[in-house]
Write an enzyme that holds these catalytic residues in place. Structure first.
Site, PDB file in Angstrom:
ATOM      1  N   LYS A  22     -14.697  29.817  25.285  1.00 18.67           N
ATOM      2  CA  LYS A  22     -14.130  31.004  24.640  1.00 18.67           C
ATOM      3  C   LYS A  22     -14.739  31.195  23.246  1.00 18.67           C
ATOM      4  CE  LYS A  22      -9.759  31.619  25.357  1.00 18.67           C
ATOM      5  NZ  LYS A  22      -8.370  31.164  25.199  1.00 18.67           N
ATOM      6  N   ARG A  91      -5.503  29.341  19.925  1.00 20.60           N
ATOM      7  CA  ARG A  91      -5.800  29.391  21.363  1.00 20.60           C
ATOM      8  C   ARG A  91      -6.572  28.174  21.813  1.00 20.60           C
ATOM      9  NH1 ARG A  91      -5.512  34.995  23.213  1.00 20.60           N
ATOM     10  NH2 ARG A  91      -5.278  36.360  21.432  1.00 20.60           N
ATOM     11  N   GLY A 100      -5.603  31.318  31.167  1.00 16.25           N
ATOM     12  CA  GLY A 100      -4.137  31.281  31.127  1.00 16.25           C
ATOM     13  C   GLY A 100      -3.497  29.946  31.477  1.00 16.25           C
ATOM     14  N   MET A 102      -3.804  26.869  29.843  1.00 14.92           N
ATOM     15  CA  MET A 102      -3.313  26.073  28.714  1.00 14.92           C
ATOM     16  C   MET A 102      -2.552  27.001  27.761  1.00 14.92           C
ATOM     17  SD  MET A 102      -6.349  23.374  28.014  1.00 14.92           S
ATOM     18  CE  MET A 102      -7.746  24.420  28.190  1.00 14.92           C
ATOM     19  N   ARG A 319     -15.213  36.984  29.450  1.00 19.71           N
ATOM     20  CA  ARG A 319     -15.503  35.906  30.404  1.00 19.71           C
ATOM     21  C   ARG A 319     -16.020  36.521  31.698  1.00 19.71           C
ATOM     22  NH1 ARG A 319      -9.624  36.081  31.519  1.00 19.71           N
ATOM     23  NH2 ARG A 319      -9.047  34.685  29.866  1.00 19.71           N
ATOM     24  N   HIS A 435     -21.694  21.585  71.557  1.00 17.95           N
ATOM     25  CA  HIS A 435     -22.345  22.675  72.289  1.00 17.95           C
ATOM     26  C   HIS A 435     -21.704  24.015  71.988  1.00 17.95           C
ATOM     27  CE1 HIS A 435     -22.752  25.291  75.850  1.00 17.95           C
ATOM     28  NE2 HIS A 435     -24.018  24.947  75.718  1.00 17.95           N
ATOM     29  N   SER A 744     -40.640  18.494  64.808  1.00 19.32           N
ATOM     30  CA  SER A 744     -39.495  19.282  64.366  1.00 19.32           C
ATOM     31  C   SER A 744     -38.293  18.338  64.308  1.00 19.32           C
ATOM     32  CB  SER A 744     -39.251  20.423  65.355  1.00 19.32           C
ATOM     33  OG  SER A 744     -38.108  21.133  64.964  1.00 19.32           O
ATOM     34  N   CYS A 811     -35.046  21.892  62.898  1.00 19.31           N
ATOM     35  CA  CYS A 811     -34.376  22.872  63.760  1.00 19.31           C
ATOM     36  C   CYS A 811     -32.895  22.559  63.981  1.00 19.31           C
ATOM     37  CB  CYS A 811     -35.095  22.991  65.094  1.00 19.31           C
ATOM     38  SG  CYS A 811     -35.039  21.479  66.065  1.00 19.31           S
ATOM     39  N   TYR A 831     -41.502  24.980  57.793  1.00 17.21           N
ATOM     40  CA  TYR A 831     -40.437  25.929  58.098  1.00 17.21           C
ATOM     41  C   TYR A 831     -39.106  25.219  58.293  1.00 17.21           C
ATOM     42  CZ  TYR A 831     -40.816  24.497  63.033  1.00 17.21           C
ATOM     43  OH  TYR A 831     -40.818  23.775  64.195  1.00 17.21           O
TER      44      TYR A 831
END
Ligand code: PEP
Ligand code: MG
Length: 857
Positions: A22, A91, A100, A102, A319, A435, A744, A811, A831
């Site tokens: 803050k 604060r 809000g 604390m 914020r 599956h 793979s 994969c 990939y």
């Protein structure tokens, strides 16, 4: 030693850990020329000292007096003064924002003898109430039931109220209400420090995963600006854009002639923020401009608290605001298109996990239906429909235009056509990579697995959840995002990806190095994957080539046949249909790479698991019942996960693999001839444990290829590679890589075999394991980098040494797990491949991984 810092533009270099988010936000607003009331912050170190010593350090009161003196000079007001009083707020402010949670004090410095106006009297009453509640947890208004409801503008009424409040305070607490402003301030600071440990804050930290290290607060002391003053005064909260849609204009609420407390606490009904425009157009424009600037600074939509005191606009807090997924994506794309954000920043800003949710319906959060039971949310989205217990019923209902939820103990390939027909699938057993889950994700069907409390008596058309009986035809709703199951129809919210969603995807595709492939199991999925810009198919599971009843019966006959002659006759029967199946697939994938995996499941999975269905099946297959029973007994395995499956099928029943290879190649020739396009086929050999297994199957492929080529020169080249799903294959990857074109990693099975936890049984205890912190997450969802990942890293290094040109991919379902994608990027994978509907998330993760890799270069 001093612990204070002036809130000023020069202090933007301090960290949120030091002064809280803050205070840092106030410094940033000052740096951008915004009006912020004079303030100081006590750094979090004060909190730590107070925690350790149970008292404030000696320098505290000196710091406090210096703070007030400085604020007095800048505000030109005096703390505790009668004519020109300075009031301050105290604060809290942790490093991680906890709105809000604390405590905060307003109007510190009010003294009874100094009060003059009715507004001050009212403010003082609120001050006494808040102070008693925050410091002593005494709620005075509950004790003073006969507070007047009328005459609140009358000074004498207000004075009497003050007297009652002060008397009640003294009676309850046993001491007079403090009239020394510095004493009020000291107590307020201590109370704010203590509020770190209140229940609200603790719960918030737990719910938001805020770590123990962040348990600390800074304390801000700031001049009060007063929205309840004369002239054009009031308090408001503005949000830079609609947090649900991400669209401009700014929105918010405003209360005339009140302090922000009244607005935030919901004590009065606010007006729309446009009210300000009616009073002061110029001020409204300034507010809009500053809030737009804050969005750019925060790189996120923001929420701003402000006060207007007699025509002057003051900013009190900014914020980042919580937005919907859609709003966040709209925001980053708009910021990028307006040149306020680089493409990299925009891409990095969106958590990949939210992307999947764009493509699926969800359960309306406002519905009231109770949850019947909760399992594992295995394929996202939400669906409601009539319960059916067999794949055949699913198809029958579907043909009648009804929506169905297919309920099974667990599913197997023979259910696949029923799964297609269903809107959703619910299984009592299984997990995230069983599956049902894998197939449903691929098809975009909603799926909930591992619903422990359901008892299914399919033959009686009944399922029971505790005492609730649900019959075939009854309606249920399943939520594949959370795993919840509801009785009856729950309203659904439909999702439609926005233009911004596709734009972000395009940006990610441009930035990612790794290709994103799709695991597809059907033509329909291939179409979707093409629409989603797949770079190729990373896994086509050929067991799905048998989803029609005729095909599945043929493969059953093939498995049960006892001679090669019999098998080859069955293969002849299947030839036309199978070739057509692959042709339809290759027609769609054209010259994109398509990894076709030879048959993988244990053979018993092609047969019904309930003996009551066998007589009918024996009839269909033209076998005697006793013969069918006998053969199925021969096929029965104690641990089918590790039995005759994958390449072992090809080693022990070579005809099965060879007929598959023949049909694939024949389809490729036909396509090459008919379209002139050579399909780019990669044949995947599953479940390799020994390099010798790979050699045997590779040889089957090569010799089948040679004879096909001999018959027709139009045969396109094919690549041959192994799926690495067993630890031995990973450790000996160099031996396999010598003759493989690609590897793979099948991380579903690799996770199961490395850890030794079956992917179908894990949900029975994985939640307990996570609760007991034995594992930090479910390794079938997020890749276990230190175990399974370590093995993959070893395998990749060895494979590359043996064959530098080898193509490496992944994969398993982890192909869409952001951390796994990052890991694959680090290891230089070519990939990753995942279920179709997860490709967008995988692509975003791949782009983020590349951005991170470039930053670390
Ligand atoms: C795997 O094991 O990761 C894999 C992709 O194969 P399947 O899920 O079909 O066993
Ligand atoms: Mg596998």
């Amino acid at each position: 030693m001093s612990f204070i810092h002036r809130i000023s533009a020069d202090n933007c270099h301090l960290t949120a850990d030091q002064i809280g988010s803050k205070a840092l936000s106030l410094c940033k607003m000052l740096a951008h020329g915004m009006n912020v009331p004079p303030a100081f912050v006590f750094e979090t170190e004060l909190f730590r000292l107070y925690e350790n010593n149970r008292q404030l350090p000696e320098s505290f009161m000196t710091d406090l007096r210096f703070t007030i003196q400085d604020i007095e000079i800048r505000s030109q007001k005096k703390f505790g003064d009668k004519d020109n009083p300075l009031y301050v707020s105290v604060r809290s402010g942790a490093a991680a924002s906890m709105p809000g949670m604390m405590d905060s004090f307003l109007n510190i410095g009010m003294v009874e003898d100094n009060l003059k106006t009715s507004d001050e009297y009212k403010r003082y009453i609120n001050f006494i109430k808040d102070y008693a509640a925050l410091v002593h947890q005494i709620y005075l208004e509950e004790l003073l039931e006969d507070s007047p409801e009328h005459g609140l503008e009358d000074k004498s009424v207000l004075q009497n109220m003050i007297k009652s409040y002060l008397a009640c305070f003294e009676q309850q607490i046993g001491e007079v209400f403090p009239q020394d402003p510095f004493e009020q301030l000291r107590i307020a600071v201590i109370t704010v420090l203590k509020s770190v440990h209140n229940r609200r804050a603790k719960t918030y930290r737990m719910l938001h995963d805020i770590s123990k290290n962040e348990v600390a607060t800074a304390v801000i002391i700031q001049q009060m600006v007063l929205g309840d003053m004369v002239g054009f005064s009031g308090s408001g909260v503005a949000v830079s854009r609609d947090p649900n849609t991400g669209q401009l204009p700014m929105m918010g609420e405003f209360v005339l002639h009140h302090q922000g407390e009244m607005l935030v606490g919901g004590a009065i009904n606010p007006e729309k923020i446009a009210l300000i425009k009616a009073h002061d157009t110029e001020l409204f424009t300034t507010l809009e401009q500053h809030i737009a600037a804050l969005e750019i600074i925060y790189e996120h939509p923001v929420e701003v608290e402000f006060t207007i005191e007699n025509g002057t606009l003051w900013f009190l807090q900014v914020r980042p605001v919580k937005t919907s997924d859609e709003a966040l994506v709209n925001f980053v794309v708009q910021m990028f298109e307006a040149n306020h954000m680089t493409a990299d920043k925009a891409i990095a800003h969106v958590p990949p996990k939210i992307i999947e949710r764009f493509l699926h319906d969800s359960v309306d959060p406002d519905h009231k239906q109770p949850v019947l039971d909760t399992g594992v949310g295995a394929s996202p989205g939400a669906a409601c429909g009539q319960v059916v217990f067999t794949a055949d019923d699913a198809i029958r209902y579907h043909a009648e235009g009804k929506k169905v939820i297919l309920v099974r103990h667990e599913t197997s390939p023979e259910d696949i056509y029923g799964m297609y027909a269903a809107a959703g699938i619910l299984t009592a057993r299984g997990g995230l990579t069983s599956h049902a889950a894998v197939a449903a994700r691929g098809m975009g069907r909603v799926c909930v697995t591992a619903v422990k409390n359901i008892k299914i008596v399919a033959l009686d058309g009944l399922m029971m959840v505790d005492k609730t009986r649900i019959r075939a035809g009854d309606i249920i709703t399943i939520d594949g995002n959370t795993g919840r199951v509801f009785l009856g129809e729950v309203p659904l919210k439909q999702k439609k990806p926005s233009r911004a969603f596709y734009k972000l995807n395009q940006m990610a595709a441009k930035r990612a190095r790794m290709a994103i492939r799709a695991n597809v199991d059907s033509l329909a999925e291939t179409d979707i994957a093409l629409d989603f810009d797949m770079s190729g198919v990373g896994l086509y599971r050929t067991e799905y080539a048998f989803y029609k009843e005729e095909d599945i019966n043929n493969i059953r006959r093939m498995v049960l046949a006892e001679t090669i002659q019999e098998r080859s006759e069955i293969a002849d029967h299947m030839r036309t249909g199978q070739i057509m199946h692959y042709k339809n697939l290759f027609k769609k994938t054209r010259d994109l790479p398509i990894a076709v995996r030879l048959l993988d499941p244990p053979l018993h999975e092609f047969f019904p698991d309930n003996p009551r269905y066998l007589p009918e099946l024996a009839q269909k297959l033209g076998l005697s019942e006793s013969k069918l029973f006998q053969r199925l007994r021969d096929l029965k395995e104690y641990n089918p996960m590790l039995g005759v499956r994958g390449c072992r099928v090809g080693v022990l029943y070579p005809e099965i693999y060879i007929f598959q290879i023949k049909f694939i190649l024949a389809a490729a020739i036909d396509i090459a001839k008919e379209t002139g396009i050579y399909p780019n086929i990669e044949i995947m050999v599953p479940f390799i444990g020994f390099e010798t297994e790979f050699q045997i199957i590779r040889q089957q492929i090569l010799s089948t290829y040679e004879s096909a080529k001999h018959e027709d020169a139009k045969l396109p080249p094919v690549k041959i590679g192994a799926v690495i799903e067993l630890p031995r294959a990973a450790l000996c990857a160099d031996q396999i890589a010598k003759t493989a074109d690609f590897l793979s990693f099948g991380t579903n099975d690799l996770t199961q075999t490395v850890i030794g936890i079956s992917r179908d049984d894990s949900p029975r205890f994985m939640t307990d394991y996570m609760r007991k912190r034995i594992v930090p997450f479910d390794p079938f969802v997020k890749l276990d980098l230190s175990g399974v990942g370590m093995l993959i890293a070893i395998a990749v290094e060895k494979a590359r040494k043996a064959n530098p040109d080898i193509v490496i991919g992944l994969c398993g379902e982890h192909g869409a797990d952001p951390e796994c994608v990052d890991f694959c990027e680090m290891l230089g994978f070519d990939y990753v491949s995942c279920s179709v509907f997860r490709m967008f998330g995988a692509r975003l993760s791949a782009a983020q991984a590349r951005i991170k890799a470039d930053a670390n270069l």
